[in-house]
Design a protein around this motif. Structure first.
Motif, short mmCIF file in Angstrom:
data_model
loop_
_atom_site.label_atom_id
_atom_site.label_comp_id
_atom_site.label_asym_id
_atom_site.label_seq_id
_atom_site.Cartn_x
_atom_site.Cartn_y
_atom_site.Cartn_z
N LEU A 166 -17.31 -13.68 26.47
CA LEU A 166 -17.00 -13.56 27.89
C LEU A 166 -17.42 -12.20 28.43
O LEU A 166 -17.93 -12.09 29.55
N ILE A 167 -17.21 -11.15 27.64
CA ILE A 167 -17.66 -9.82 28.08
C ILE A 167 -19.17 -9.79 28.23
O ILE A 167 -19.70 -9.24 29.20
N LEU A 168 -19.88 -10.39 27.29
CA LEU A 168 -21.34 -10.42 27.37
C LEU A 168 -21.81 -11.21 28.58
O LEU A 168 -22.74 -10.80 29.29
N ALA A 169 -21.19 -12.37 28.83
CA ALA A 169 -21.58 -13.18 29.99
C ALA A 169 -21.31 -12.43 31.29
O ALA A 169 -22.11 -12.48 32.23
N ALA A 170 -20.19 -11.71 31.35
CA ALA A 170 -19.86 -10.94 32.55
C ALA A 170 -20.85 -9.79 32.75
O ALA A 170 -21.28 -9.51 33.87
N ALA A 171 -21.23 -9.14 31.64
CA ALA A 171 -22.16 -8.02 31.73
C ALA A 171 -23.52 -8.46 32.21
O ALA A 171 -24.21 -7.72 32.92
N HIS A 172 -23.94 -9.67 31.84
CA HIS A 172 -25.28 -10.14 32.17
C HIS A 172 -25.30 -11.09 33.37
O HIS A 172 -26.29 -11.78 33.60
N ASN A 173 -24.19 -11.13 34.13
CA ASN A 173 -24.16 -11.88 35.38
C ASN A 173 -24.37 -13.37 35.18
O ASN A 173 -24.93 -14.05 36.04
N PRO A 227 -9.62 -13.82 29.47
CA PRO A 227 -10.24 -12.79 30.30
C PRO A 227 -9.53 -11.44 30.22
O PRO A 227 -9.98 -10.46 30.82
N THR A 228 -8.43 -11.37 29.46
CA THR A 228 -7.73 -10.08 29.32
C THR A 228 -8.15 -9.33 28.07
O THR A 228 -7.77 -8.16 27.91
N LEU A 229 -8.90 -9.97 27.17
CA LEU A 229 -9.36 -9.27 25.96
C LEU A 229 -10.30 -8.15 26.35
O LEU A 229 -11.19 -8.32 27.19
N LYS A 230 -10.14 -7.00 25.70
CA LYS A 230 -10.90 -5.81 26.08
C LYS A 230 -11.90 -5.42 25.00
O LYS A 230 -11.72 -5.73 23.81
N SER A 231 -12.93 -4.73 25.43
CA SER A 231 -13.90 -4.17 24.49
C SER A 231 -13.29 -2.95 23.81
O SER A 231 -12.18 -2.52 24.15
N ARG A 232 -14.01 -2.36 22.88
CA ARG A 232 -13.49 -1.20 22.17
C ARG A 232 -13.21 -0.01 23.09
O ARG A 232 -12.37 0.84 22.79
N ASP A 233 -13.95 0.05 24.21
CA ASP A 233 -13.71 1.16 25.13
C ASP A 233 -12.71 0.78 26.23
O ASP A 233 -12.62 1.45 27.26
N GLY A 234 -11.98 -0.33 25.99
CA GLY A 234 -10.86 -0.67 26.87
C GLY A 234 -11.23 -1.41 28.13
O GLY A 234 -10.42 -1.45 29.08
N GLN A 235 -12.41 -2.05 28.19
CA GLN A 235 -12.84 -2.74 29.40
C GLN A 235 -12.67 -4.25 29.26
O GLN A 235 -13.05 -4.85 28.24
N THR A 236 -12.13 -4.88 30.30
CA THR A 236 -12.05 -6.33 30.36
C THR A 236 -13.38 -6.88 30.86
O THR A 236 -14.23 -6.13 31.37
N PRO A 237 -13.59 -8.20 30.77
CA PRO A 237 -14.81 -8.78 31.36
C PRO A 237 -14.97 -8.44 32.84
O PRO A 237 -16.07 -8.15 33.30
N ALA A 238 -13.86 -8.46 33.58
CA ALA A 238 -13.95 -8.12 35.01
C ALA A 238 -14.36 -6.67 35.21
O ALA A 238 -15.14 -6.35 36.12
N ASP A 239 -13.86 -5.76 34.35
CA ASP A 239 -14.26 -4.36 34.46
C ASP A 239 -15.76 -4.20 34.25
O ASP A 239 -16.44 -3.48 35.00
N VAL A 240 -16.28 -4.87 33.22
CA VAL A 240 -17.71 -4.78 32.91
C VAL A 240 -18.53 -5.36 34.05
O VAL A 240 -19.53 -4.77 34.48
N ALA A 241 -18.11 -6.51 34.58
CA ALA A 241 -18.84 -7.13 35.68
C ALA A 241 -18.83 -6.23 36.91
O ALA A 241 -19.85 -6.07 37.59
N ARG A 242 -17.68 -5.62 37.18
CA ARG A 242 -17.56 -4.75 38.36
C ARG A 242 -18.47 -3.53 38.23
O ARG A 242 -19.16 -3.15 39.17
N GLN A 243 -18.50 -2.92 37.05
CA GLN A 243 -19.35 -1.75 36.85
C GLN A 243 -20.83 -2.10 36.92
O GLN A 243 -21.66 -1.28 37.30
#
Length: 602
Positions: free
Chosen positions: A545-552, A567-583
């Motif tokens: 899900l984090i990868l899909a969010a990062a790549h739109n 969708p609440t699972l975070k990456s090692r640097d503490g980012q959720t899929p929504a955080d990654v998508a937003r950035q």
């Protein structure tokens, strides 16, 4: 290997353009315009003049400590370890324009795995002279277009009209093992009089095995004609004064492309560097053209290239979708048909039965295949290109011939000279029917490539989605992890890039040639249906899900959440899929995740 995310690229960019706390309003506005331009790129919107201005400023401001370039150490006149090729001259010219210098990582430019073994391993940042559309890279605008040619001595009295000239069936012809021109000749029945120049891994140490040597063989009288990439012949004629005719053949063939636009390849996420390259190439296009002409490169007309060229161009190759079964029933011309009588006569004259078996498989002639096996043809013998008959059949959608070979004890898991199996060849060509037949006859769906990639991962990495679904249906392990990052197939498909960037139009989705073919979403659904775990975590600490969010990849985001992805699972640097998508500026994905989260709460 996991690719860099857009967020990481943007972070690096912002660091390189960091402003003091007391920066004036104008500098702040420039930064805002740049972020807006990057957001439009990610959102696949056309760029405005303000966007172009912001990107140009960012490209000019970006300072490069050096360009790490992957160079071929032994492939003159393109490149060599002494930096004597025109590719070396051009990239060093461009680097100087960008205010930096070139350092080389020397690696032969072989067909397979070049991006995985260079970009993703961090060995270099730039690949030279790639054809537009090359696998999984971001490219500059096309620099020039060139073509294959026929090269022959100008004192032999030869006048070859085109590729259909009957003389070509009697003259000795040299061509390269993986050449499009070789394919075009083979389709005209020109095979037995062709001498192949095979791939070599040590051409820098032994110049005699470099592809241009076939033109030298023509000059020396060892061959009548060299059917080669144009720059090889043009270099010997222009810079070495060779007494040869260099005859372009790009207008002689309508199905097999014989002319290509060449470009520079960069990592997928490095849009600012691409813009910096395009600006530098545009500034030096006159000097680049002079280098190409000094080396005798045949320059074909190309309105979108920095070097426009002057030789007539074939233009777009648009082979329509056809009914292959109906096409298979088209009668073969009498002079092209290889009969049993001809085969009998050739075998009596000493022609290799194994070579004829390879030819019969390539031609898709089941009757010939059966006859030659009966005559003692070895179904497991590698030919001069390093392929056994089953590899050839698997590369050419010959399901009935695959079955015939397997019925005659062909080794279904035999590796070719480069270490690839028939199943892996079928995957590389995206041939689901061949995949199904091979697996039915015992092909190992988990047997990895020489680089350690499973067939399913290979299919996803090569955008061979029909083959991917066939493998899933055939029982491939949907949880097998690949690479140091330990990415599962679901992670790989979630991070798939299906976009291309043009500076005039922004980012656009790559359209499928056939709308009925499956895409990444269909592959993701097939994997989930077979039990792929949607909340697996990779070796680098990310989920699908984090990868899909990062790549739109909004459709895959939806499919994953509906299948239970958290969708609440975070990456090692503490980012959720929504955080990654937003950035990353993926506003559509952010909105979708918000809606899906609300639906879960309700």
């Amino acid at each position: 290997m996991m690719r860099y995310s857009f967020a990481a690229a943007l972070s690096l960019l912002c660091l390189s353009l960091a402003l003091p706390a007391a920066a004036d309003d104008r500098a702040n506005k420039d930064q805002q315009r740049l972020e807006a331009a990057l957001a439009r790129l990610e959102a696949q919107l056309p760029l405005t003049s303000a966007d172009h201005t912001a990107l140009k400023k960012a490209a000019i401001a970006r300072k490069l400590s050096g360009l790490r370039v992957c160079g071929d150490p032994g492939n003159m006149p393109l490149s060599d370890i002494n930096r004597a090729g025109f590719e070396n001259k051009i990239i060093e010219l461009i680097a100087a324009e960008m205010g930096t210098h070139v350092t080389y990582f020397w690696r032969p430019y072989l067909e397979r795995g070049i991006t995985r073994q260079t970009f993703e391993s961090g060995e270099c940042d730039v690949l030279l002279d790639l054809p537009v559309g090359f696998e999984r890279v971001l490219t500059t605008e096309p620099i020039y277009r060139t073509t294959y040619v026929l090269a022959y001595r100008n004192d032999r009295g030869l006048k070859i009209k085109n590729l259909d000239d009957p003389q070509l069936k009697t003259l000795s012809i040299g061509t390269f093992q993986t050449s499009s021109l070789r394919t075009a000749l083979a389709e005209r029945g020109i095979r037995t009089n062709v001498k192949l120049h095979v791939l070599s891994h040590n051409a820098d140490l032994d110049p005699s095995v470099q592809p241009w040597r076939q033109v030298q063989d023509v000059i020396d009288g060892k061959l009548d004609v060299a059917a080669v990439w144009g720059p090889f012949a043009g270099w010997l004629k222009t810079m070495k004064g060779a007494p040869i005719v260099v005859q372009p053949v790009n207008l002689d063939e309508d199905d097999v492309p014989l002319e290509f636009d060449l470009t520079i390849g960069l990592r997928k996420i490095d849009w600012i560097l691409k813009y910096k390259f395009d600006l530098a190439i545009d500034a030096k296009k006159a000097e680049i053209e002079k280098i190409l002409r000094d080396y005798g490169v045949p320059l074909v007309q190309c309105s979108r290239c920095y070097v426009p060229g002057d030789l007539p161009s074939h233009g777009i190759y648009t082979k329509p979708l056809i009914d292959e079964q109906a096409n298979a029933n088209v009668p073969v011309a009498p002079d092209q048909k290889v009969t049993r009588e001809k085969l009998e006569a050739w075998l009596k004259e000493g022609v290799s039965v194994d070579q004829e078996l390879s030819n019969a498989v390539l031609a898709g002639d089941l009757t010939r295949v059966a006859f030659l096996i009966e005559k003692g043809g070895n179904v497991n013998k590698l030919n001069s290109e390093g392929y056994a008959p089953l590899h050839i059949a698997s590369r050419n959608k010959r399901s009935e011939i695959i079955t015939a070979l397997l019925d005659n004890k062909a080794d279904v898991n035999q590796r070719d000279r480069d270490g690839f199996t028939p199943l892996q060849h079928a995957v590389l060509r995206d041939l689901p029917d061949a995949v199904t037949v091979l697996v039915k006859h015992g092909a190992d769906v988990e047997l990895r490539t020489p680089n350690g990639v499973t067939p399913l991962a290979l299919a996803i990495l090569q955008n061979a989605y029909k083959a991917a679904i066939a493998l899933v249906d055939a029982g491939a392990d949907v949880e097998a992890a690949d690479g140091e990052a330990k990415l599962t197939p679901l992670m790989l498909i979630s991070g798939t890039e299906s976009r291309e960037l043009t500076l005039g139009a922004g980012v656009s989705r790559i359209e499928k040639l056939n709308p009925t073919d499956p895409g990444p979403l269909e592959v993701a659904r097939a994997l989930i249906a077979k039990g792929a775990k949607v909340n697996d975590v990779s070796g680098s600490g990310v989920t699908a899900l984090i990868l899909a969010a990062a790549h739109n990849n909004a459709p895959i985001v939806g499919a994953l959440v509906q299948a239970g992805a958290d969708p609440t699972l975070k990456s090692r640097d503490g980012q959720t899929p929504a955080d990654v998508a937003r950035q990353n500026g993926n506003t559509a994905v952010v909105s979708l995740l918000n809606l899906l989260s609300q639906a879960r709460r309700n």
